[in-house]
Design a protein around this motif. Structure first.
Motif, PDB file in Angstrom:
ATOM      1  N   ILE A  39       0.961  -1.135   0.127  1.00 11.86           N
ATOM      2  CA  ILE A  39       0.134  -0.049  -0.150  1.00 11.86           C
ATOM      3  C   ILE A  39       1.060   1.256  -0.195  1.00 11.86           C
ATOM      4  O   ILE A  39       1.721   1.536   0.780  1.00 11.86           O
ATOM      5  N   SER A  40       0.758   2.079  -1.020  1.00 13.10           N
ATOM      6  CA  SER A  40       1.642   3.341  -1.302  1.00 13.10           C
ATOM      7  C   SER A  40       0.634   4.754  -0.853  1.00 13.10           C
ATOM      8  O   SER A  40      -0.408   4.670  -0.923  1.00 13.10           O
ATOM      9  N   ILE A  41       1.517   5.305   0.179  1.00 13.99           N
ATOM     10  CA  ILE A  41       1.031   6.573   0.417  1.00 13.99           C
ATOM     11  C   ILE A  41       1.842   7.908   0.155  1.00 13.99           C
ATOM     12  O   ILE A  41       3.040   7.465  -0.052  1.00 13.99           O
ATOM     13  N   GLY A  42       1.261   8.828  -0.253  1.00 19.57           N
ATOM     14  CA  GLY A  42       1.864   9.864  -0.749  1.00 19.57           C
ATOM     15  C   GLY A  42       1.213  11.318  -0.603  1.00 19.57           C
ATOM     16  O   GLY A  42       0.198  11.157  -0.036  1.00 19.57           O
ATOM     17  N   GLY A  43       1.657  12.406  -0.955  1.00 16.44           N
ATOM     18  CA  GLY A  43       0.963  13.624  -0.728  1.00 16.44           C
ATOM     19  C   GLY A  43       1.479  14.877  -1.421  1.00 16.44           C
ATOM     20  O   GLY A  43       2.794  14.752  -1.921  1.00 16.44           O
TER      21      GLY A  43
END
Length: 485
Positions: free
Chosen positions: A312-316
């Motif tokens: 699961i990749s998260i970014g912003g």
């Protein structure tokens, strides 16, 4: 129920609490009170926690109970401690403090502080035109309720396209827009982590990730990163996953916060394979992936090697664009995104439509904005490195190939004491122990290069001056421990 810190735990967090700045020696009780205030200021000691009894802390620190009594009295007088006879003492903060952008508590009158606790840039000039364009797009959304739990389709398409351009084909159904990267992590933990489950994290790592894991009552194990450019020890990392079989592992493979390390492509593939074999979910924080410096090539996303929905990749938008634009995202399988959206409804329903439209316009200009950011960060990084080499040559650092921070190895275990000293001369620091567990990493300090070069050089000059004073104070203060019979 109020939590409590035991004497041995507080002693470990306090570290070398005698090492206070100043040309004159402070009484031991004042030094101890100042060290406790420092733990409160940088978030390592939470509010509302019951401190150990005076006798227990005195035994843990090997000092007299009278010293602890006087320190607690000073903390009560300054508004940092509330006590009730027979019930104990709880941490608190004076009414003249506020929460800063780092989530930490600071005095209201620190507006002239050079804040090196924040690893984020000011807004780019393109933000205002993007905001104006977003307001022109807004009317077509006003006929509905405005709730989009997975995000407006325009933004999900733009984010999915950015992954596809990095070599990871992605559809909008695999994207959920969140209110920042930290919110993305919190939602993932709510879905994937039950209380008491095991989690593997890097050491050092992002402090707010540790806070989120602690809130879920996770059992945290750490994988140590090398202070030099080597970063991850392949055998140790893979062995920690295979043998520990954690429910989840949280990794920052691109320009790791705070060390700046970049994980090699081969290791990414092997980590995914090890996670699949161990039944471990990988949460990959890609906050800095858009900020390589010096033309450094970035390996394929970790999720490129995932065939079993383990990543699961998260970014912003906070690091390459602006922290005030609270836009983050999760990239996962479409079913996982739907489960995340269902879990989200009980938290905040959806992200603001107007902010999402601003993000759409900024992402359309990503190439130019990011190139300008990279040039700006390169200049500021080099200015900070030059000032450190001139004023603090004994400190060691590996030049990062991207991101926004330096991870410095100091000339002694003085990080917390140095942070308290720097605060007195108008510089806020993030000491090394904030990035680890149980008071470790006192030999390290994170310095971001997100401020203008002149401010960074000024800050280093002030830090160097108090480092000198710290030595003078320490020579006068260290003595044999008091024997408690």
């Amino acid at each position: 129920m109020t939590s409590q810190v035991r004497g041995v735990q507080l002693a470990r967090l306090l570290g070398q609490w005698h090492a206070l700045p100043g040309r004159r020696r402070s009484p031991d009780y004042a030094a101890l009170a100042g060290a406790v205030r420092g733990l409160l200021a940088d978030g390592r000691l939470p509010l509302g926690v019951r401190l150990p009894a005076e006798r227990e802390l005195a035994q843990a620190l090997k000092i007299s109970r009278t010293t602890v009594t006087a320190a607690y009295r000073q903390l009560r007088e300054s508004g940092h401690l509330a006590s009730r006879r027979g019930a104990g003492s709880w941490t608190m903060l004076p009414g003249n403090h506020r929460v800063t952008s780092t989530g930490l508590w600071t005095p209201l009158d620190d507006v002239d502080m050079i804040d090196l606790g924040i690893a984020a840039l000011a807004a780019p000039p393109e933000l205002m035109p993007a905001a104006r364009a977003a307001t022109e797009d807004l009317p077509r959304y006003l006929g509905g309720a405005g709730y989009h739990p997975t995000g407006i389709v325009e933004l999900r398409e733009a984010i999915a396209q950015s992954y596809t351009e990095r070599g990871l084909p992605t559809s909008p159904d695999q994207i959920m827009v969140t209110s920042g990267t930290q919110h993305a992590l919190d939602l993932v933990l709510r879905l994937a982590l039950s209380p008491g489950a095991g989690v593997l994290v890097e050491s050092p790592t992002y402090p707010n990730a540790l806070a989120a894991l602690a809130a879920r009552r996770a059992r945290i194990a750490t994988h140590g990163l090398a202070a030099d450019g080597a970063g991850w020890d392949t055998d140790l990392l893979l062995g920690s996953i295979r043998q520990g079989r954690p429910k989840l592992a949280y990794l920052i493979p691109e320009f790791q916060n705070p060390t700046g390390h970049l994980m090699a492509g081969e290791l990414r593939e092997r980590v995914v394979a090890a996670a699949h074999a161990a039944g471990t979910d990988l949460v990959v924080d890609e906050s800095f992936v858009s900020l390589p410096l010096d033309g450094t090539p970035v390996p394929p996303p970790v999720a490129t090697f995932d065939r079993h929905s383990r990543v699961i990749s998260i970014g912003g938008m906070s690091k390459p664009y602006w922290g005030g634009l609270r836009i983050g995202w999760v990239r996962a399988s479409a079913p996982q995104v739907q489960r995340l959206a269902a879990a989200r409804v009980g938290v905040d329903m959806a992200s603001p439509v107007l902010d999402q439209l601003v993000a759409v316009h900024l992402l359309a200009e990503a190439a130019g904005i990011v190139a300008d950011r990279q040039a700006q960060l390169t200049v500021q990084r080099d200015a900070l490195l030059g000032a450190l080499a001139q004023r603090l040559p004994d400190w060691r650092v590996t030049v990062p190939r991207g991101g926004v921070t330096l991870w410095l190895e100091l000339d002694g275990p003085i990080s917390s004491a140095l942070a308290r000293a720097a605060e007195e001369v108008g510089v806020r620091l993030a000491p090394g122990p904030r990035f680890g567990l149980d008071g470790t990493l006192e030999r390290f300090l994170r310095l971001p290069f997100t401020l203008p070069a002149a401010e960074l050089v000024d800050a280093v000059g002030r830090i160097a001056a108090v480092r000198y004073d710290l030595d003078r104070a320490a020579r006068r203060q260290w003595r044999e421990p008091t024997v408690i019979a």
